[in-house]
Design an enzyme around this catalytic site. Structure first.
Site, PDB file in Angstrom:
ATOM      1  N   HIS A  90       9.164   1.089   3.187  1.00 42.22           N
ATOM      2  CA  HIS A  90      10.211   1.120   4.206  1.00 42.22           C
ATOM      3  C   HIS A  90      11.065  -0.140   4.052  1.00 42.22           C
ATOM      4  CE1 HIS A  90       7.723  -1.795   6.314  1.00 42.22           C
ATOM      5  NE2 HIS A  90       6.716  -0.930   6.316  1.00 42.22           N
ATOM      6  N   GLN A 127     -10.363  -2.386   2.266  1.00 37.55           N
ATOM      7  CA  GLN A 127      -9.908  -2.995   3.516  1.00 37.55           C
ATOM      8  C   GLN A 127      -9.871  -2.016   4.678  1.00 37.55           C
ATOM      9  OE1 GLN A 127      -6.140  -4.136   1.494  1.00 37.55           O
ATOM     10  NE2 GLN A 127      -5.160  -3.594   3.425  1.00 37.55           N
ATOM     11  N   MET A 155       0.833  -1.194   0.000  1.00 31.20           N
ATOM     12  CA  MET A 155       0.000   0.000   0.000  1.00 31.20           C
ATOM     13  C   MET A 155       0.874   1.252   0.000  1.00 31.20           C
ATOM     14  SD  MET A 155      -3.535  -0.725   1.979  1.00 31.20           S
ATOM     15  CE  MET A 155      -2.963  -0.427   3.634  1.00 31.20           C
ATOM     16  N   HIS A 164       9.427  -3.522   3.344  1.00 30.31           N
ATOM     17  CA  HIS A 164       9.067  -3.778   1.942  1.00 30.31           C
ATOM     18  C   HIS A 164      10.308  -4.143   1.121  1.00 30.31           C
ATOM     19  CE1 HIS A 164       5.738  -0.909   3.142  1.00 30.31           C
ATOM     20  NE2 HIS A 164       5.064  -1.954   2.730  1.00 30.31           N
ATOM     21  N   MET A 191       5.797 -11.141   7.660  1.00 26.35           N
ATOM     22  CA  MET A 191       5.143 -11.818   8.774  1.00 26.35           C
ATOM     23  C   MET A 191       4.665 -10.856   9.857  1.00 26.35           C
ATOM     24  SD  MET A 191       4.502 -14.981   8.456  1.00 26.35           S
ATOM     25  CE  MET A 191       4.219 -15.424  10.175  1.00 26.35           C
ATOM     26  N   LYS A 192       4.956  -9.569   9.741  1.00 23.36           N
ATOM     27  CA  LYS A 192       4.354  -8.620  10.682  1.00 23.36           C
ATOM     28  C   LYS A 192       2.841  -8.716  10.600  1.00 23.36           C
ATOM     29  CE  LYS A 192       4.007  -4.162   9.936  1.00 23.36           C
ATOM     30  NZ  LYS A 192       2.585  -3.860  10.269  1.00 23.36           N
TER      31      LYS A 192
END
EC number: 6.3.2.1
Length: 288
Positions: free
Chosen positions: A34, A61, A30, A37, A148-149
């Site tokens: 940072h 969303q 989105m 990504h 996985m965050k």
């Protein structure tokens, strides 16, 4: 790097890549990129011939009262970061391109969404599944990369790919963190200075919970109490501090197998999430 704006153009391009026998690694985002990504791009770059990234702030969303308009955006900065990190194709559609005037069909996720973020964000994962189905169809990926965050999102994507027999490999990538442990997030820029310091409590709480489990604690309520005691010392409001099996996201009491410890805290202008996965060895399960 090629930048593409329309569904037709990205679909034609990626189909041609696949006809040429090239593998495609897809990184959906989105924006407001940072290092988290960039770690996805780095992994995709190693695994594939072509790396495609999308930047699309998906309105579907975001629920009522959530931060769609406030979500940070800087497309020129993102474009430069994407190009510098090795992205071959950047897809940046407008909402009208992805949804038209009104969608005819949307996705409805039946499992793994009634806990954690899904519990307080009604319809959120329906929006995630809808946009990802569209993006997967448009980009023809060999592999898709998720951090996985957002472990619940990874679990939902796993279900989406498996349930719809998509010929796509899901690659989860470890959470990227600041030096003090805070998970990197586009929303961190919205933290006040004192909140930024307090936010390190999320990872400390998770580490403490994982330590308890590794030392033999199998009562999920005991672990959750310890986690909450750490989070309650911040000015944030605890949305959840929970433990479930992973990736099924079901209650497991006593704790066995692979479990996720997950937290969400609402600060003044930023809702932060984080998690740790703990894999309880089989020999420890037998000792219960």
């Amino acid at each position: 790097m090629i930048q593409i704006y329309t569904a037709k153009d990205i679909q034609n391009l990626t189909k041609n890549y696949r006809k040429e026998g090239k593998t495609i690694g897809f990184v959906p985002t989105m924006g407001f990129l940072h290092e988290g990504h960039m770690s996805l791009v780095e992994k995709a770059r190693k695994d594939n011939d072509i790396v495609v990234m999308s930047i699309f702030v998906n309105p579907m969303q975001f629920g009522p009262g959530e931060d769609y308009e406030a979500y940070p955006r800087d497309i020129e900065r993102d474009r430069q970061l994407a190009a510098g990190s090795g992205v071959d194709v950047l897809f940046t559609p407008e909402p009208e391109e992805m949804y038209g005037q009104e969608p005819t069909v949307t996705a409805s996720v039946k499992k793994r969404t009634d806990v954690l973020c899904g519990r307080s964000r009604e319809g959120h994962f329906d929006g995630v599944a809808t946009v990802l189905t569209k993006l997967f169809n448009l980009t023809s990926p060999t592999r898709v990369y998720f951090g996985m965050k957002d472990a619940q999102q990874v679990a939902v994507v796993d279900g989406l790919i498996n349930d719809f027999f998509m010929d796509i490999e899901l690659i989860p990538v470890e959470t990227k963190r600041e030096e003090d442990g805070l998970a990197k997030s586009s929303r961190n820029v919205n933290l006040r200075a004192e909140e930024r310091q307090e936010a390190t409590a999320l990872y400390r709480a998770l580490q403490r919970g994982a330590e308890l489990i590794r030392n033999g604690e199998r009562d999920p309520e005991a672990v959750k109490r310890e986690i909450r005691s750490i989070l309650e010392k911040t000015s944030g409001v605890i949305d959840y501090a929970d433990i479930y099996s992973y990736p099924d996201l079901e209650i497991r009491d006593p704790l066995t197998g692979k479990v996720i410890i997950a937290v969400a805290v609402q600060f003044s202008k930023a809702r932060l999430i984080d998690n740790i996965i703990v894999d309880i060895p089989a020999d420890q399960k037998e000792d219960l």
